[in-house]
Design an enzyme around this catalytic site. Structure first.
Site, PDB file in Angstrom:
ATOM      1  N   HIS A 128       2.729  -2.273 -20.231  1.00  0.00           N
ATOM      2  CA  HIS A 128       2.201  -1.034 -20.793  1.00  0.00           C
ATOM      3  C   HIS A 128       0.806  -0.740 -20.222  1.00  0.00           C
ATOM      4  O   HIS A 128       0.566   0.340 -19.669  1.00  0.00           O
ATOM      5  CB  HIS A 128       2.141  -1.154 -22.320  1.00  0.00           C
ATOM      6  CG  HIS A 128       1.613   0.062 -23.010  1.00  0.00           C
ATOM      7  ND1 HIS A 128       2.423   0.966 -23.648  1.00  0.00           N
ATOM      8  CD2 HIS A 128       0.351   0.531 -23.158  1.00  0.00           C
ATOM      9  CE1 HIS A 128       1.682   1.943 -24.154  1.00  0.00           C
ATOM     10  NE2 HIS A 128       0.410   1.698 -23.872  1.00  0.00           N
ATOM     11  N   GLU A 129      -0.086  -1.706 -20.350  1.00  0.00           N
ATOM     12  CA  GLU A 129      -1.456  -1.480 -19.872  1.00  0.00           C
ATOM     13  C   GLU A 129      -1.469  -1.293 -18.357  1.00  0.00           C
ATOM     14  O   GLU A 129      -2.255  -0.511 -17.820  1.00  0.00           O
ATOM     15  CB  GLU A 129      -2.384  -2.628 -20.289  1.00  0.00           C
ATOM     16  CG  GLU A 129      -2.517  -2.824 -21.801  1.00  0.00           C
ATOM     17  CD  GLU A 129      -2.801  -1.532 -22.565  1.00  0.00           C
ATOM     18  OE1 GLU A 129      -3.415  -0.615 -21.997  1.00  0.00           O
ATOM     19  OE2 GLU A 129      -2.383  -1.445 -23.744  1.00  0.00           O
ATOM     20  N   HIS A 175      -0.773   2.279 -17.522  1.00  0.00           N
ATOM     21  CA  HIS A 175      -1.992   3.087 -17.587  1.00  0.00           C
ATOM     22  C   HIS A 175      -2.829   2.854 -16.328  1.00  0.00           C
ATOM     23  O   HIS A 175      -3.408   3.778 -15.765  1.00  0.00           O
ATOM     24  CB  HIS A 175      -2.835   2.689 -18.793  1.00  0.00           C
ATOM     25  CG  HIS A 175      -2.349   3.212 -20.112  1.00  0.00           C
ATOM     26  ND1 HIS A 175      -2.099   4.543 -20.335  1.00  0.00           N
ATOM     27  CD2 HIS A 175      -2.102   2.582 -21.298  1.00  0.00           C
ATOM     28  CE1 HIS A 175      -1.721   4.707 -21.602  1.00  0.00           C
ATOM     29  NE2 HIS A 175      -1.706   3.538 -22.197  1.00  0.00           N
ATOM     30  N   HIS A 211      -1.755   4.808 -13.381  1.00  0.00           N
ATOM     31  CA  HIS A 211      -2.178   6.205 -13.546  1.00  0.00           C
ATOM     32  C   HIS A 211      -3.621   6.358 -13.045  1.00  0.00           C
ATOM     33  O   HIS A 211      -3.962   7.323 -12.365  1.00  0.00           O
ATOM     34  CB  HIS A 211      -2.086   6.555 -15.039  1.00  0.00           C
ATOM     35  CG  HIS A 211      -1.938   8.006 -15.352  1.00  0.00           C
ATOM     36  ND1 HIS A 211      -1.977   8.472 -16.636  1.00  0.00           N
ATOM     37  CD2 HIS A 211      -1.753   9.094 -14.570  1.00  0.00           C
ATOM     38  CE1 HIS A 211      -1.818   9.794 -16.637  1.00  0.00           C
ATOM     39  NE2 HIS A 211      -1.678  10.188 -15.400  1.00  0.00           N
TER      40      HIS A 211
HETATM   41 ZN   LIG Z   1      -1.173   3.060 -24.235  1.00  0.00          ZN
END
Ligand SMILES: [Zn+2]
Length: 679
Positions: free
Chosen positions: A468-469, A472, A475
């Site tokens: 998940h991290e 990010h 991105h």
């Molecule tokens: Zn998040």
């Protein structure tokens, strides 16, 4: 005295010189940078040249660059490696930063310049990115009230002040009502069913309250949730449930009914002042979701598709409870029986899974996944300065050898680090005066530390957290744009979780897991049946959970879509708003109320935004479905995701970006299919 925060950063890639930064450098650096920003603003105000995009909007974007650089270093340290000194500095600096922010957004001369450019926007021939920056800057000012006349500005100021006080009081009441209750147990048999650690915690709480030898439970989640999930004593569960559901709803000092009405009313007034019909209209001005109606349609669509499954799930749990001796299932029985059923059907042994997820293997796995998808390569570096010896540093390059980013990873807990996991950056991506700055991105987690005999082995939950991290981080790292305020994760709030959540999907795919999930001692690959079990257990009661989230989303939208902002009766209002999500087999309990303790929307920042939890899930499921269809490592799909989503930040409207990747607007069906609720 030379201050390392104020000079040019001369380390590799211009990374922050952590080892030479001392606490005493921060205040002088902040003061100098704030002064510099103020100078820049003054120069802008006094500029006698006619306003242009460059001399006004771009100049504003860069007026506090030095301050931005210092702030990101400082506030990241305050989260990941803080101490008393740093916390004191934060207290001192935060008001200065918000006052500078106000100096900018309430500055009439600045707004005049921005407005002058905005009014010519159709004749300026701006490219997509410039047009978006202009739009964003204008909105930042106008949604803050810059376009109002003096009288309305004063009204807005008063309404804002009232709202901030009311939210504060709302939160204080919730806290006070939560703390006012205690369940003290003195008979050991009343603890039946509770895990050892929970019992120990309750003994400790009792001891701290001067009741040694007893057990004390509270309405705080770490105490409340385990009690409702495991305690066999039904009467006590009912007591605790009732206490929880009647917080701030008893007509006493902490009652929040009047405050709810006032907050709704003042928010409506604020929206009207700023030219909107209702508060949801105002909030959604800066969201991917196009309108309140679109949000309600979205929630209703989910409700209708999830309702049959939810009914069946509830029936299932009720039957199971009855087979096991229960006479009926009320709300205070729900957590207890559903946990029992979950254990029986999908028991996963975390300890048996962990050996397949050695931290180094998982990290290499996520590197390999991003190499296969986005042609990224991670090279460990030992010459990049860092703020703690546990931090690992990498240079990220693409397949052609182009420098993409610097990546920091900080995995283990320690005294100065807050809990949880997050992605952040020490430097954003931008191009200014012909010079490109590539991003310096970091992920910070709290995983189990290795010992002398055992490496760090992650739970499956920690594996998905890392992915998940890292999503990010991608991105942030893949950003390609001119303006930092429009690149990387600087996107609308209901769009920011797409890159992170979508990457979690690879953790459930055999093809991806085979790249890294092998037993750290035997080398054996993770068995398919384990993956199947993880999948099944992750979607247990998904229909019910969906309805629950939808009910909160609908309640939130109902309050904030009112045309006149008037709520006559909080209890009736809530009942009506949540009615579409009711489940016959699990009746509502009279006398309890959710709104009066709904801190997300009346205290925190989720007003007209609660829907975004489900919205983000729908986006990630819908996006991943294309990968599933074309192959989870399909180059074309990955390129399209990179070019249209990951690299584009907030340069364009997120819905446009999404449609360019997916070919159409997101639909809820993929999420329901992934959860097995729809064929
Ligand atoms: Zn998040």
């Amino acid at each position: 005295m030379s201050n390392p925060l104020l000079g040019n950063f001369t380390g590799p890639f211009g990374t922050a010189p952590f080892s030479t930064i001392k606490e005493e450098h921060f205040i002088p650096a902040f003061d100098a940078a704030i002064a510099e920003a103020k100078e820049n603003i003054k120069a802008l105000e006094n500029n006698t040249d006619a306003p242009t995009f460059e001399n006004s909007v771009v100049a504003l974007e860069h007026c506090s660059d030095t301050l931005g650089q210092i702030s990101s270093i400082f506030f990241n340290l305050n989260s990941a490696e803080t101490n008393d000194e740093i916390q004191k500095i934060a207290q001192e600096v935060s008001p200065k930063l918000s006052s500078l922010q106000n100096d900018i957004l309430l500055n009439e001369k600045l707004f005049e310049r921005v407005k002058a450019v905005y009014e010519q926007k159709d004749t300026l021939n701006l490219d997509v990115e410039d047009a978006r920056l202009l739009e964003k800057t204008y909105k930042d000012f106008s949604l803050n009230g810059a376009a109002l006349n003096a009288e309305d500005k004063e009204k807005l100021r008063e309404v804002d002040l009232k709202l901030s006080k009311l939210s504060l009081t709302f939160g204080e009441h919730v806290l006070a009502a939560t703390n006012a209750y205690e369940l003290v147990i003195d008979k050991e048999e009343d603890l039946a069913g509770l895990p050892e650690a929970v019992i120990e915690g309750a003994a400790m709480t009792a001891k701290e309250a001067g009741k040694e030898g007893k057990w004390q439970f509270t309405l705080q989640y770490p105490s409340y949730i385990p009690f409702m999930t495991y305690a066999e004593n039904r009467t006590l569960r009912k007591d605790l449930f009732t206490a929880f559901g009647t917080r701030c709803f008893d007509g006493g000092d902490n009652d929040n009914q009047k405050i709810v009405k006032e907050i709704v009313q003042y928010r409506n007034e604020k929206a009207k002042l700023l030219g909107f019909d209702n508060y949801a209209d105002y909030v959604l001005e800066k969201r991917m979701a196009p309108s309140p109606k679109a949000v309600v349609d979205f929630l209703t669509d989910l409700e209708q598709k999830a309702h049959p499954a939810a009914n069946k799930e509830v029936e299932d749990v009720v039957n199971y409870a009855k087979e096991n001796g229960a006479e009926e299932v009320q709300r205070w029985d729900w957590g207890f029986w559903s946990e029992k059923l979950k254990k029986e059907r999908y028991a996963i042994d975390d300890e048996a899974l962990k050996p397949y997820f050695k931290l180094e293997n998982v990290l290499n796995g996520v590197f390999e996944v991003s190499s296969k998808l986005y042609d990224l390569h991670f090279e460990a570096r030992t010459d990049i300065d860092k703020y703690h010896e546990d931090v690992m540093t990498y240079e990220v390059k693409d397949g052609k050898g182009r420098h993409i980013a610097v990546f920091y990873a900080d995995f283990f807990p320690r005294a100065g680090k807050r809990g949880g996991a997050w992605m952040t950056s020490f430097r954003g991506q931008s191009i200014y005066n012909g010079e490109e700055k590539r991003p310096h991105v970091s992920i910070v987690c709290n995983f189990t530390k290795p010992t002398e005999t055992k490496p760090s082995l992650l739970t499956f939950n920690e594996v998905t957290t890392l992915f998940h991290e890292f999503g990010h981080a991608l991105h942030g790292m893949l950003a390609e744009g001119k303006y930092e305020s429009l690149t990387g994760t600087s996107v609308y709030w209901d769009f920011v979780e797409l890159p992170s959540q979508v990457l979690e999907n690879w953790c459930y795919e055999k093809e991806a897991l085979d790249l890294f999930a092998s037993h750290y001692e035997t080398g054996e690959k993770i068995p398919q049946e384990m993956i199947d079990k993880i999948k099944a257990s992750s979607t247990f009661l998904e229909g019910y959970q969906t309805l629950r989230q939808v009910s909160f989303g609908l309640l939130d939208m109902s309050y904030h879509q009112l045309h006149d902002g008037k709520v006559a009766d909080v209890s009736q209002f809530e009942e009506m708003a949540m009615e579409p999500t009711s489940i016959e087999a699990l009746p509502k309990v009279d006398g309890v109320n959710m709104s009066v303790a709904f801190s997300h929307i009346f205290q925190g920042g989720y007003a007209a935004g609660y829907y975004s939890y489900k919205w983000a899930e729908v986006l990630d499921a819908d996006a991943f479905e294309l990968f599933k269809e074309k192959g989870i490592f399909d180059k074309n799909t990955a390129s399209s995701f990179k070019d249209n989503i990951l690299s584009r930040g907030g340069i364009e409207d997120p819905m446009e970006l999404y449609k360019r990747f997916r070919g159409e607007e997101p639909k809820v069906d993929a999420l329901l299919r992934r959860a097995g609720l729809l064929n």
